[in-house]
Design a protein around this motif. Structure first.
Motif, PDB file in Angstrom:
ATOM      1  N   GLY A  32      44.880  37.136  38.411  1.00 31.57           N
ATOM      2  CA  GLY A  32      44.246  36.534  39.578  1.00 31.57           C
ATOM      3  C   GLY A  32      43.882  35.085  39.339  1.00 31.57           C
ATOM      4  O   GLY A  32      43.656  34.654  38.217  1.00 31.57           O
TER       5      GLY A  32
ATOM      6  N   GLY B 146      38.249  39.280  42.341  1.00 31.97           N
ATOM      7  CA  GLY B 146      38.660  40.602  42.781  1.00 31.97           C
ATOM      8  C   GLY B 146      39.933  41.117  42.145  1.00 31.97           C
ATOM      9  O   GLY B 146      40.575  40.449  41.327  1.00 31.97           O
ATOM     10  N   GLU B 147      40.245  42.339  42.538  1.00 34.57           N
ATOM     11  CA  GLU B 147      41.455  43.020  42.090  1.00 34.57           C
ATOM     12  C   GLU B 147      42.056  43.760  43.269  1.00 34.57           C
ATOM     13  O   GLU B 147      41.349  44.210  44.163  1.00 34.57           O
ATOM     14  CB  GLU B 147      41.145  44.035  40.989  1.00 34.57           C
ATOM     15  CG  GLU B 147      40.660  43.428  39.706  1.00 34.57           C
ATOM     16  CD  GLU B 147      40.425  44.465  38.627  1.00 34.57           C
ATOM     17  OE1 GLU B 147      40.620  44.113  37.455  1.00 34.57           O
ATOM     18  OE2 GLU B 147      40.065  45.609  38.947  1.00 34.57           O
ATOM     19  N   SER B 148      43.377  43.895  43.249  1.00 33.36           N
ATOM     20  CA  SER B 148      44.073  44.587  44.315  1.00 33.36           C
ATOM     21  C   SER B 148      45.185  45.430  43.705  1.00 33.36           C
ATOM     22  O   SER B 148      45.910  44.962  42.830  1.00 33.36           O
ATOM     23  CB  SER B 148      44.669  43.561  45.287  1.00 33.36           C
ATOM     24  OG  SER B 148      45.450  44.192  46.260  1.00 33.36           O
ATOM     25  N   VAL B 149      45.303  46.672  44.163  1.00 34.04           N
ATOM     26  CA  VAL B 149      46.406  47.527  43.745  1.00 34.04           C
ATOM     27  C   VAL B 149      47.340  47.661  44.939  1.00 34.04           C
ATOM     28  O   VAL B 149      46.916  47.993  46.043  1.00 34.04           O
ATOM     29  CB  VAL B 149      45.922  48.919  43.293  1.00 34.04           C
ATOM     30  CG1 VAL B 149      47.108  49.825  42.989  1.00 34.04           C
ATOM     31  CG2 VAL B 149      45.017  48.802  42.080  1.00 34.04           C
ATOM     32  N   ILE B 150      48.621  47.375  44.698  1.00 32.53           N
ATOM     33  CA  ILE B 150      49.640  47.465  45.734  1.00 32.53           C
ATOM     34  C   ILE B 150      50.589  48.570  45.294  1.00 32.53           C
ATOM     35  O   ILE B 150      51.162  48.495  44.214  1.00 32.53           O
ATOM     36  CB  ILE B 150      50.399  46.128  45.883  1.00 32.53           C
ATOM     37  CG1 ILE B 150      49.410  44.978  46.142  1.00 32.53           C
ATOM     38  CG2 ILE B 150      51.447  46.237  46.971  1.00 32.53           C
ATOM     39  CD1 ILE B 150      50.018  43.602  45.955  1.00 32.53           C
TER      40      ILE B 150
ATOM     41  N   SER C 203      55.995  42.790  48.433  1.00 26.68           N
ATOM     42  CA  SER C 203      54.660  42.612  47.864  1.00 26.68           C
ATOM     43  C   SER C 203      54.608  41.442  46.887  1.00 26.68           C
ATOM     44  O   SER C 203      53.724  40.587  46.960  1.00 26.68           O
ATOM     45  CB  SER C 203      54.205  43.883  47.149  1.00 26.68           C
ATOM     46  OG  SER C 203      54.189  44.966  48.024  1.00 26.68           O
TER      47      SER C 203
ATOM     48  N   HIS D 137      43.886  34.007  44.706  1.00 30.03           N
ATOM     49  CA  HIS D 137      44.153  35.406  45.057  1.00 30.03           C
ATOM     50  C   HIS D 137      43.595  36.292  43.954  1.00 30.03           C
ATOM     51  O   HIS D 137      43.428  35.860  42.810  1.00 30.03           O
ATOM     52  CB  HIS D 137      45.663  35.649  45.246  1.00 30.03           C
ATOM     53  CG  HIS D 137      46.482  35.372  44.026  1.00 30.03           C
ATOM     54  ND1 HIS D 137      46.608  36.260  42.984  1.00 30.03           N
ATOM     55  CD2 HIS D 137      47.204  34.283  43.681  1.00 30.03           C
ATOM     56  CE1 HIS D 137      47.385  35.738  42.048  1.00 30.03           C
ATOM     57  NE2 HIS D 137      47.749  34.540  42.447  1.00 30.03           N
ATOM     58  N   PRO D 138      43.287  37.538  44.285  1.00 23.16           N
ATOM     59  CA  PRO D 138      42.779  38.448  43.263  1.00 23.16           C
ATOM     60  C   PRO D 138      43.877  38.826  42.269  1.00 23.16           C
ATOM     61  O   PRO D 138      45.066  38.571  42.513  1.00 23.16           O
ATOM     62  CB  PRO D 138      42.346  39.674  44.067  1.00 23.16           C
ATOM     63  CG  PRO D 138      43.217  39.641  45.272  1.00 23.16           C
ATOM     64  CD  PRO D 138      43.428  38.179  45.578  1.00 23.16           C
TER      65      PRO D 138
ATOM     66  N   CYS E  78      46.521  41.048  41.098  1.00 16.27           N
ATOM     67  CA  CYS E  78      47.329  41.959  41.898  1.00 16.27           C
ATOM     68  C   CYS E  78      48.141  42.853  40.968  1.00 16.27           C
ATOM     69  O   CYS E  78      48.914  42.350  40.147  1.00 16.27           O
ATOM     70  CB  CYS E  78      48.260  41.189  42.831  1.00 16.27           C
ATOM     71  SG  CYS E  78      47.393  40.229  44.083  1.00 16.27           S
TER      72      CYS E  78
END
Length: 177
Positions: free
Chosen positions: A87, A91-95, A138, A152-153, A155
């Motif tokens: 990032g 934050g964190e994001s799981v796709i 993605s 961006h977090p 990812c």
């Protein structure tokens, strides 16, 4: 807060689509990979491994610098493609993406599940719009943010290969990760 330059974004997406994503998706469609419930001999047939290798190579080529791209293999389970993009913001994001659906019946005479066909700018074939596209779409979205310097977090892209079979391998991979 940085804002997306939509003109640049459209140009980048159009270029990457034509030069990279479309050829990769066409190659992906041609691979008759089916999850274990639809191909009991999936491991021996090698189609899942071929599809994962294609997506892995594409991700390695397209992931922002510093990303980790790997295929994780747990014994007796379908492989999992893992892409971890550091990032640049909070934050964190799981796709999550997954395999392509079985071939099914009812294709038009000029189309088929393993034959990529473009008609009126639409790509037809298994994997073009039923989850097979997930790593391409993605990662391109994250890459766009990265290239424009937009925070961006972290990812994490998780692409499993048994979703159409009920995701029996996903809990083991989640525990592993």
């Amino acid at each position: 807060t940085a804002l997306i330059d939509y003109s640049q974004a459209r140009e980048q997406v159009a270029t990457v689509w034509a030069d990279s994503i479309l050829p990769a998706l066409k190659a992906f469609i041609r691979i008759p990979a089916l999850s274990p419930a639809f191909d009991e001999r999936w491991a021996g047939n090698g189609h899942i491994d071929e599809a994962v290798a294609l997506a892995e190579d594409w991700c390695r080529d397209q992931a922002p610098p510093g990303s980790r791209v790997e295929v994780i293999r747990l014994a007796g389970r379908t492989p999992l493609l893992w892409v971890d993009v550091p990032g640049t913001g909070a934050g964190e994001s799981v796709i999550k993406g997954s395999d392509k659906q079985p071939e099914a019946d009812g294709w038009d005479a000029d189309k088929g599940p393993w034959n990529p066909v473009v008609v009126d700018e639409r790509l037809y074939g298994r994997g073009s719009a039923d989850d097979g596209y997930a790593p391409f779409a993605s990662l391109q979205a994250v890459r766009l943010l990265h290239d424009q310097g937009i925070p961006h977090p972290r990812c994490m892209l998780l692409v499993e290969c048994a979703e159409e079979s009920g995701s029996p391998d996903l809990p083991a991979y989640m525990e592993h990760l």
